[in-house]
Design an enzyme around this catalytic site. Sequence first.
Site, PDB file in Angstrom:
ATOM      1  N   ASP A   1      -7.061 -31.260  26.401  1.00  0.00           N
ATOM      2  CA  ASP A   1      -7.381 -31.840  27.712  1.00  0.00           C
ATOM      3  C   ASP A   1      -6.162 -31.909  28.626  1.00  0.00           C
ATOM      4  O   ASP A   1      -6.281 -32.321  29.779  1.00  0.00           O
ATOM      5  CB  ASP A   1      -8.002 -33.237  27.555  1.00  0.00           C
ATOM      6  CG  ASP A   1      -9.356 -33.154  26.880  1.00  0.00           C
ATOM      7  OD1 ASP A   1      -9.848 -34.188  26.404  1.00  0.00           O
ATOM      8  OD2 ASP A   1      -9.911 -32.037  26.793  1.00  0.00           O
TER       9      ASP A   1
ATOM     10  N   ARG B   1     -15.544 -38.051  37.591  1.00  0.00           N
ATOM     11  CA  ARG B   1     -16.139 -38.384  36.286  1.00  0.00           C
ATOM     12  C   ARG B   1     -15.104 -39.047  35.378  1.00  0.00           C
ATOM     13  O   ARG B   1     -15.449 -39.864  34.533  1.00  0.00           O
ATOM     14  CB  ARG B   1     -16.639 -37.111  35.584  1.00  0.00           C
ATOM     15  CG  ARG B   1     -17.933 -36.538  36.072  1.00  0.00           C
ATOM     16  CD  ARG B   1     -18.426 -35.466  35.111  1.00  0.00           C
ATOM     17  NE  ARG B   1     -18.333 -35.924  33.729  1.00  0.00           N
ATOM     18  CZ  ARG B   1     -18.106 -35.123  32.676  1.00  0.00           C
ATOM     19  NH1 ARG B   1     -17.936 -33.834  32.870  1.00  0.00           N
ATOM     20  NH2 ARG B   1     -18.040 -35.608  31.455  1.00  0.00           N
TER      21      ARG B   1
ATOM     22  N   CYS C   1     -18.368 -30.651  30.641  1.00  0.00           N
ATOM     23  CA  CYS C   1     -17.579 -29.530  31.177  1.00  0.00           C
ATOM     24  C   CYS C   1     -18.000 -28.219  30.497  1.00  0.00           C
ATOM     25  O   CYS C   1     -18.340 -28.188  29.331  1.00  0.00           O
ATOM     26  CB  CYS C   1     -16.097 -29.768  30.916  1.00  0.00           C
ATOM     27  SG  CYS C   1     -15.499 -31.247  31.741  1.00  0.00           S
TER      28      CYS C   1
ATOM     29  N   ARG D   1     -21.240 -25.417  23.624  1.00  0.00           N
ATOM     30  CA  ARG D   1     -20.767 -26.691  23.056  1.00  0.00           C
ATOM     31  C   ARG D   1     -21.853 -27.207  22.101  1.00  0.00           C
ATOM     32  O   ARG D   1     -22.625 -28.078  22.405  1.00  0.00           O
ATOM     33  CB  ARG D   1     -20.469 -27.693  24.163  1.00  0.00           C
ATOM     34  CG  ARG D   1     -19.259 -27.298  24.997  1.00  0.00           C
ATOM     35  CD  ARG D   1     -18.876 -28.328  26.024  1.00  0.00           C
ATOM     36  NE  ARG D   1     -18.198 -29.484  25.429  1.00  0.00           N
ATOM     37  CZ  ARG D   1     -17.684 -30.481  26.177  1.00  0.00           C
ATOM     38  NH1 ARG D   1     -17.833 -30.465  27.474  1.00  0.00           N
ATOM     39  NH2 ARG D   1     -17.072 -31.496  25.595  1.00  0.00           N
TER      40      ARG D   1
ATOM     41  N   LYS E   1     -11.130 -42.860  29.134  1.00  0.00           N
ATOM     42  CA  LYS E   1     -12.505 -42.378  29.324  1.00  0.00           C
ATOM     43  C   LYS E   1     -13.159 -42.069  27.983  1.00  0.00           C
ATOM     44  O   LYS E   1     -14.264 -42.513  27.704  1.00  0.00           O
ATOM     45  CB  LYS E   1     -12.513 -41.115  30.175  1.00  0.00           C
ATOM     46  CG  LYS E   1     -13.836 -40.342  30.127  1.00  0.00           C
ATOM     47  CD  LYS E   1     -13.863 -39.103  30.973  1.00  0.00           C
ATOM     48  CE  LYS E   1     -13.513 -37.861  30.238  1.00  0.00           C
ATOM     49  NZ  LYS E   1     -14.554 -37.245  29.419  1.00  0.00           N
ATOM     50  N   ASN E   2     -12.462 -41.313  27.111  1.00  0.00           N
ATOM     51  CA  ASN E   2     -13.129 -40.822  25.901  1.00  0.00           C
ATOM     52  C   ASN E   2     -13.300 -41.888  24.834  1.00  0.00           C
ATOM     53  O   ASN E   2     -14.060 -41.712  23.889  1.00  0.00           O
ATOM     54  CB  ASN E   2     -12.391 -39.591  25.373  1.00  0.00           C
ATOM     55  CG  ASN E   2     -12.613 -38.405  26.314  1.00  0.00           C
ATOM     56  OD1 ASN E   2     -13.512 -38.445  27.167  1.00  0.00           O
ATOM     57  ND2 ASN E   2     -11.790 -37.385  26.203  1.00  0.00           N
TER      58      ASN E   2
ATOM     59  N   ASP F   1     -24.106 -28.778  16.051  1.00  0.00           N
ATOM     60  CA  ASP F   1     -24.545 -28.516  14.667  1.00  0.00           C
ATOM     61  C   ASP F   1     -23.857 -29.435  13.658  1.00  0.00           C
ATOM     62  O   ASP F   1     -24.484 -29.862  12.672  1.00  0.00           O
ATOM     63  CB  ASP F   1     -24.301 -27.055  14.301  1.00  0.00           C
ATOM     64  CG  ASP F   1     -22.835 -26.663  14.478  1.00  0.00           C
ATOM     65  OD1 ASP F   1     -22.344 -26.714  15.624  1.00  0.00           O
ATOM     66  OD2 ASP F   1     -22.162 -26.364  13.485  1.00  0.00           O
ATOM     67  N   GLN F   2     -22.610 -29.784  13.899  1.00  0.00           N
ATOM     68  CA  GLN F   2     -21.912 -30.674  12.952  1.00  0.00           C
ATOM     69  C   GLN F   2     -22.425 -32.116  13.044  1.00  0.00           C
ATOM     70  O   GLN F   2     -22.479 -32.827  12.048  1.00  0.00           O
ATOM     71  CB  GLN F   2     -20.393 -30.639  13.231  1.00  0.00           C
ATOM     72  CG  GLN F   2     -19.797 -29.247  13.088  1.00  0.00           C
ATOM     73  CD  GLN F   2     -19.905 -28.716  11.662  1.00  0.00           C
ATOM     74  OE1 GLN F   2     -19.422 -29.330  10.709  1.00  0.00           O
ATOM     75  NE2 GLN F   2     -20.602 -27.589  11.504  1.00  0.00           N
TER      76      GLN F   2
ATOM     77  N   ARG G   1     -21.136 -35.014  28.305  1.00  0.00           N
ATOM     78  CA  ARG G   1     -21.181 -34.671  26.881  1.00  0.00           C
ATOM     79  C   ARG G   1     -21.465 -35.927  26.054  1.00  0.00           C
ATOM     80  O   ARG G   1     -22.150 -35.871  25.052  1.00  0.00           O
ATOM     81  CB  ARG G   1     -19.828 -34.068  26.490  1.00  0.00           C
ATOM     82  CG  ARG G   1     -19.669 -33.754  25.034  1.00  0.00           C
ATOM     83  CD  ARG G   1     -20.369 -32.502  24.649  1.00  0.00           C
ATOM     84  NE  ARG G   1     -20.141 -32.158  23.263  1.00  0.00           N
ATOM     85  CZ  ARG G   1     -20.850 -31.209  22.644  1.00  0.00           C
ATOM     86  NH1 ARG G   1     -21.779 -30.556  23.295  1.00  0.00           N
ATOM     87  NH2 ARG G   1     -20.622 -30.913  21.382  1.00  0.00           N
TER      88      ARG G   1
END
Length: 428
Positions: free
Chosen positions: A305, A397, A117, A122, A22-23, A125-126, A93
């Site tokens: 995770d 998801r 999630c 979350r 997924k990621n 800024d980076q 996200r």
Amino acid sequence: MEKFVINGGKPLRGTVRISGAKNAAVAILPAVLLSDEPCIIENLPEISDVATLLDSLSILGAQVKLINKTTVQIDPRGAGSYVVSKEMAEGMRASSYFLGALLGRCGHAVVAPPGGCDFGVRPIDQHIKGFETLGAEVSIENGMVEAHASDLFGGSVYLDMVSVGATINIMLAAVKAKGLTVIENAAREPHIVDLANFLNSMGANIMGAGTNAIKIRGVEHLHGTSYSIIPDQIEAGTYMVAAAATKGDILIENVIPKHLESIIAKIIEIGATVTEYDESVRVTMKTRPKKCTIKTMPHPGFPTDMQPQFGVLLSIADGTSFITEGVWESRYRYLEQLAIMGADFKVDGKTAMITGVESLKPAPVKAVDLRAGAAVIIAGLMTKGETTVEQIQFIDRGYEHIAEKFTKLGADIKRVTVSDNAANTKMA
Ligand code: EPZ
């Protein structure tokens, strides 16, 4: 509304095949916007996050053609829009990756704040620090994040903390910037390496992915490619835990064992037997899990995770275990659901102390987020009696055909539609 009805207490036995990660998929799909030609992406997981991203790519003007259930052809040449609306962004996200991809594609991106999630705040800024280093102006107006750059120039970004999303987003924005970009303190997850490999297969010039310093030399053009997504390390780890929790014996196929090293180490520590093959691992468990200590860290540390899934396993371990969540400010909401099933724990800030009980009790519980949902399914599978899991849209998801895959392993798990009035009654 749907729920899972589980009749647990049976050891899971058999073979399960792991889907695409997924990621990795949610980073690679927006990255297609950087190409000047069509791309074919294979081994996509059939999950709702992928479906949402493919819809977003179509709304932006790309042409999306389903070749088969896990393969798509995407032609980005028609993508004229650079606005990702709230409806497109709020579910996940990874919608934040459209900032880097659209900035890299056309120097402009307007993206609603990402969803995903709920682990507390979350921030991005980076990500923004990286875009500004490359010469973009970033503002937040009317609840939308806008990034704008007439030209993008390479630069050096030192991430204040290891961030998967920031590493990915800066890579996307930098891949066609003029000159050299260096990302220091970069994330090293397998999906970072998979994205870099995908971009390099399109003609990008990225070195060092998988280390904490990634160098990206900007190129003018990225050509089309055909690319297959890596297997999902977290899906694989989830089935490893299910084998251990149900005292089962599962062969988990289509994995990259190297990606599973920290999970394999922990599964062995709690008393399971793990046999590694080239592209599969077998997990066998005959006894009650032993207690252990877990500290989640960025890769190659123990993955955050996998934390909820292990929390379930330790809730029936022999002794008291400690979990320290090293990535998120709070990721213990699943324990409230386990308390309904009789788990015994105390949470103090980032640390959870879990005192193992002989067995949990079956009960109606909820998926409070993606991995917490997988965790309570495992809790139901390892507990004799009927457990129901509501809010399973969170699970869909990120887990492909989870009920079918568990059924093939001997589980009694059914997806049931909850009639609205029943749900409303419940709500009342
Ligand atoms: C990715 O989230 C994953 N999501 C998460 O997986 C995973 O838990 C996380 O990486 C860590 O591995 C996707 O890949 C879609 P981060 P991400 O940026 O990128 C802080 C799942 O279950 N931070 O690495 O959002 C942040 O608050 C999901 O598949 C900042 O402060 O995570 C956190 O404490 C859940 N500012 C830490 O860094 C920033 O700009 C790590 O976050 C960015 C992050």
